[in-house]
Design an enzyme around this catalytic site. Structure first.
Site, PDB file in Angstrom:
ATOM      1  N   ASN A 107       0.823  -1.216   0.000  1.00 23.89           N
ATOM      2  CA  ASN A 107       0.000   0.000   0.000  1.00 23.89           C
ATOM      3  C   ASN A 107       0.859   1.268   0.000  1.00 23.89           C
ATOM      4  OD1 ASN A 107      -2.036  -1.821   0.093  1.00 23.89           O
ATOM      5  ND2 ASN A 107      -2.611  -1.437   2.232  1.00 23.89           N
ATOM      6  N   HIS A 153     -17.942  36.664 -29.317  1.00 25.92           N
ATOM      7  CA  HIS A 153     -19.077  35.907 -29.873  1.00 25.92           C
ATOM      8  C   HIS A 153     -18.757  35.347 -31.261  1.00 25.92           C
ATOM      9  CE1 HIS A 153     -21.552  37.956 -26.728  1.00 25.92           C
ATOM     10  NE2 HIS A 153     -20.741  38.960 -27.024  1.00 25.92           N
ATOM     11  N   SER A 274      -7.013  13.669 -48.429  1.00 26.35           N
ATOM     12  CA  SER A 274      -8.155  12.758 -48.396  1.00 26.35           C
ATOM     13  C   SER A 274      -7.961  11.707 -49.468  1.00 26.35           C
ATOM     14  CB  SER A 274      -9.436  13.545 -48.656  1.00 26.35           C
ATOM     15  OG  SER A 274     -10.431  12.701 -49.161  1.00 26.35           O
ATOM     16  N   LYS A 280      -8.359  18.112 -50.904  1.00 33.43           N
ATOM     17  CA  LYS A 280      -8.399  18.291 -49.462  1.00 33.43           C
ATOM     18  C   LYS A 280      -7.038  18.393 -48.792  1.00 33.43           C
ATOM     19  CE  LYS A 280     -11.633  17.377 -46.892  1.00 33.43           C
ATOM     20  NZ  LYS A 280     -12.730  18.008 -46.181  1.00 33.43           N
ATOM     21  N   ASN A 282      -6.392  18.359 -44.651  1.00 33.90           N
ATOM     22  CA  ASN A 282      -7.131  18.310 -43.382  1.00 33.90           C
ATOM     23  C   ASN A 282      -6.226  18.576 -42.178  1.00 33.90           C
ATOM     24  OD1 ASN A 282      -9.550  17.628 -44.691  1.00 33.90           O
ATOM     25  ND2 ASN A 282      -8.961  15.466 -44.735  1.00 33.90           N
ATOM     26  N   GLU A 287      -7.115  18.584 -34.979  1.00 33.88           N
ATOM     27  CA  GLU A 287      -8.368  17.932 -34.585  1.00 33.88           C
ATOM     28  C   GLU A 287      -8.137  16.919 -33.468  1.00 33.88           C
ATOM     29  OE1 GLU A 287     -10.947  17.049 -38.340  1.00 33.88           O
ATOM     30  OE2 GLU A 287      -8.863  17.189 -38.963  1.00 33.88           O
ATOM     31  N   GLN A 319      -6.283   1.078  -7.123  1.00 33.35           N
ATOM     32  CA  GLN A 319      -5.468   0.571  -8.226  1.00 33.35           C
ATOM     33  C   GLN A 319      -5.926   1.183  -9.563  1.00 33.35           C
ATOM     34  OE1 GLN A 319      -3.918  -3.569  -8.321  1.00 33.35           O
ATOM     35  NE2 GLN A 319      -5.413  -3.856  -9.952  1.00 33.35           N
TER      36      GLN A 319
HETATM   37  N1  ARG Z   1      -1.324  -3.195  -7.295  1.00 30.39           N
HETATM   38  C1  ARG Z   1      -1.820  -2.492  -6.160  1.00 30.39           C
HETATM   39  C2  ARG Z   1      -2.216  -1.064  -6.522  1.00 30.39           C
HETATM   40  O1  ARG Z   1      -1.836  -0.600  -7.518  1.00 30.39           O
HETATM   41  C3  ARG Z   1      -0.798  -2.464  -5.100  1.00 30.39           C
HETATM   42  C4  ARG Z   1      -1.336  -2.453  -3.705  1.00 30.39           C
HETATM   43  C5  ARG Z   1      -1.963  -3.724  -3.375  1.00 30.39           C
HETATM   44  N2  ARG Z   1      -2.307  -3.802  -2.013  1.00 30.39           N
HETATM   45  C6  ARG Z   1      -3.148  -4.725  -1.539  1.00 30.39           C
HETATM   46  N3  ARG Z   1      -3.412  -4.675  -0.310  1.00 30.39           N
HETATM   47  N4  ARG Z   1      -3.693  -5.608  -2.327  1.00 30.39           N
HETATM   48  O2  ARG Z   1      -2.946  -0.420  -5.791  1.00 30.39           O
END
Ligand code: ARG
Length: 471
Positions: A107, A153, A274, A280, A282, A287, A319
């Site tokens: 995490n 405008h 084109s 043409k 373009n 775009e 994620q």
């Molecule tokens: N691949 C996960 C992400 O991008 C990493 C963290 C995963 N953590 C977990 N507790 N499963 O968020």
């Protein structure tokens, strides 16, 4: 990696929905960088031995070489970049690899990697925006007195200069750079060591890893560290605003390149033909820049919606921060390159622009202003008199400057021959000398000011690159 509690492997569909390696492989080098800093800190604090830390560092260097050489085998069964690298490390160095994940979690690792990636990406975007500003400022200086109609405008309003119009975008892209720089400053805190969500009981040194990774400080709250994606939202917001600026300029190029406006000739380098209509040409690049703003705004929206109502701390929803972000910022980088290329090739049709500036009684305000200045007529009354003169000119299908003095005096006897000095588009732009106004001499000064400033920045960057590395 987490098999201890499980008796069966995940179903194939589970693997498919769960895996992020298909996109987070892009964080490989950031992940390695973070792991090296973490291992060094674990050894420094005595949580692991120096020998293990060395083995980990060498193994990670080897993995970096494998990835660079295209020899690394990414595996979906290993879910994400963090586990892919850790698994390979175990193959390379054996048991010490298992100690790397002490006092951290995927995490904080995921949050860290994305912050590191974002910091580099913002630096790249900043350089690109600098290049775009430079290309526009060069054109602006060259066209400081090229007259074109200014619109409100999308109706002819008052004449302006092409250089002035381009400098409007230089200002916008500058604010974009400031927004990105601001986001970059705020994201520059290290979440590493927040672990899963609550911090850790190991005596880690978060300030040490923060410093080693170039962060200003560690983040102050472990829950926030793993749950926060403000830094992605801020960067995507800056990207969305920047994309809108690009899209507005792109739209003007599309409009101006058509035969109805015919202000610009499209360069061969940024247009296509084109397959069916031989005549043409373009404006495809313009775009596509216009269209890609949609993707970028979409990525911001998508993540705002993912985040809304998400309880603390980490949830797998987070994620979903990556794919849209990569796509949006890659798209923005491509658009910036394309727009810089187009800006360098902008070739205005000056005579045509100038005659277009004469259409639609664009100097009516100058006439009204003259009545105010020379004859001390209140502006509201001058506005009314000028309106009546426009009616007369319109009936005769000619411009205001082509009315005779007698025709004008029939409407307003206080008008004198002096009025002709303010009619005509050259006189009109030349008179707009208020700060920020369109007078060629203002535009020239502003373009020079920008070019000097951009050059100073370039010199500073060059100096930083050439400076010997800090011991
Ligand atoms: N691949 C996960 C992400 O991008 C990493 C963290 C995963 N953590 C977990 N507790 N499963 O968020």
């Amino acid at each position: 990696m987490w098999g201890g509690r499980f008796a069966a492997s995940p179903s194939a569909i589970m693997e498919e929905i769960n895996a992020s390696i298909g996109f987070d492989f892009r964080l490989a080098f950031q992940d390695i960088q973070g792991s090296k800093a973490h291992a060094a800190m674990l050894a420094h604090t005595g949580i692991i031995t120096r020998e293990d830390a060395h083995a980990i560092g060498d193994g990670l260097n080897e993995i970096a070489r494998e990835i660079e050489a295209g020899k690394f085998k990414f595996s979906r069964a290993l879910e994400d970049i963090h586990m892919n690298i850790e698994a390979r490390l175990a193959e390379l160095i054996g048991p010490p690899a298992g100690r790397l994940h002490t006092a951290r979690s995927r995490n904080d690792q995921a949050a860290l990697d994305l912050r590191l990636w974002m910091r580099d990406m913002i630096a790249t975007l900043d350089r690109q925006l600098h290049a775009l500003q430079s290309a526009l400022a060069v054109k602006a200086l060259a066209h400081a007195s090229t007259i074109m109609p200014g619109f409100t405008h999308l109706q002819p309003a008052q004449p302006v200069t092409f250089g002035h119009h381009l400098l409007a975008y230089v200002e916008m892209f500058w604010r974009d750079r400031l927004r990105f720089q601001d986001a970059s400053k705020r994201l520059n805190e290290s979440p590493l060591g927040a672990a899963a969500l609550a911090g850790t009981s190991f005596p880690i040194d978060r300030a040490m890893t923060a410093k080693a990774l170039g962060f200003d400080r560690p983040t102050a709250n472990s829950l926030d560290s793993v749950a926060d994606r403000d830094f992605v939202l801020e960067t995507l917001s800056a990207a969305a605003i920047c994309a809108i600026h690009l899209s507005r300029l792109a739209e003007e190029i599309v409009l101006w390149a058509g035969p109805q406006f015919a202000f610009l000739a499209l360069s061969d380098k940024f247009s296509t033909g084109s397959s069916i209509m031989p005549q043409k040409r373009n404006p495809d690049a313009a775009e596509l820049i216009r269209a890609k703003a949609g993707r970028i705004i979409g990525a911001l929206n998508a993540l705002l919606i993912v985040m809304k109502g998400l309880p603390l701390a980490y949830a797998k929803d987070l994620q979903e921060d990556k794919e849209g972000t990569f796509d949006a910022l890659d798209s923005l980088a491509l658009c910036l390159s394309a727009m810089t290329g187009m800006a360098g090739e902008l070739a205005p049709n000056a005579p045509h622009m100038k005659s277009a500036a004469r259409l639609g009684f664009a100097t009516a305000t100058d006439l009204a202003d003259w009545l105010v200045g020379a004859q001390k007529i209140p502006f509201r009354e001058a506005h009314h008199i000028t309106g009546r003169l426009v009616v007369v000119a319109e009936a005769q299908k000619k411009g205001l400057e082509k009315l005779t003095l007698a025709e004008m005096q029939k409407v307003e006897p206080r008008i004198t021959g002096e009025v002709f000095s303010v009619l005509g588009v050259e006189n009109s732009v030349r008179s707009r000398t208020s700060y920020g106004g369109t007078a060629p001499k203002n535009v020239r000064a502003q373009a020079r000011r920008w070019l000097a400033r951009l050059k100073r920045e370039r010199a500073r960057v060059q100096e930083a690159l050439e400076a010997p590395p800090k011991a």
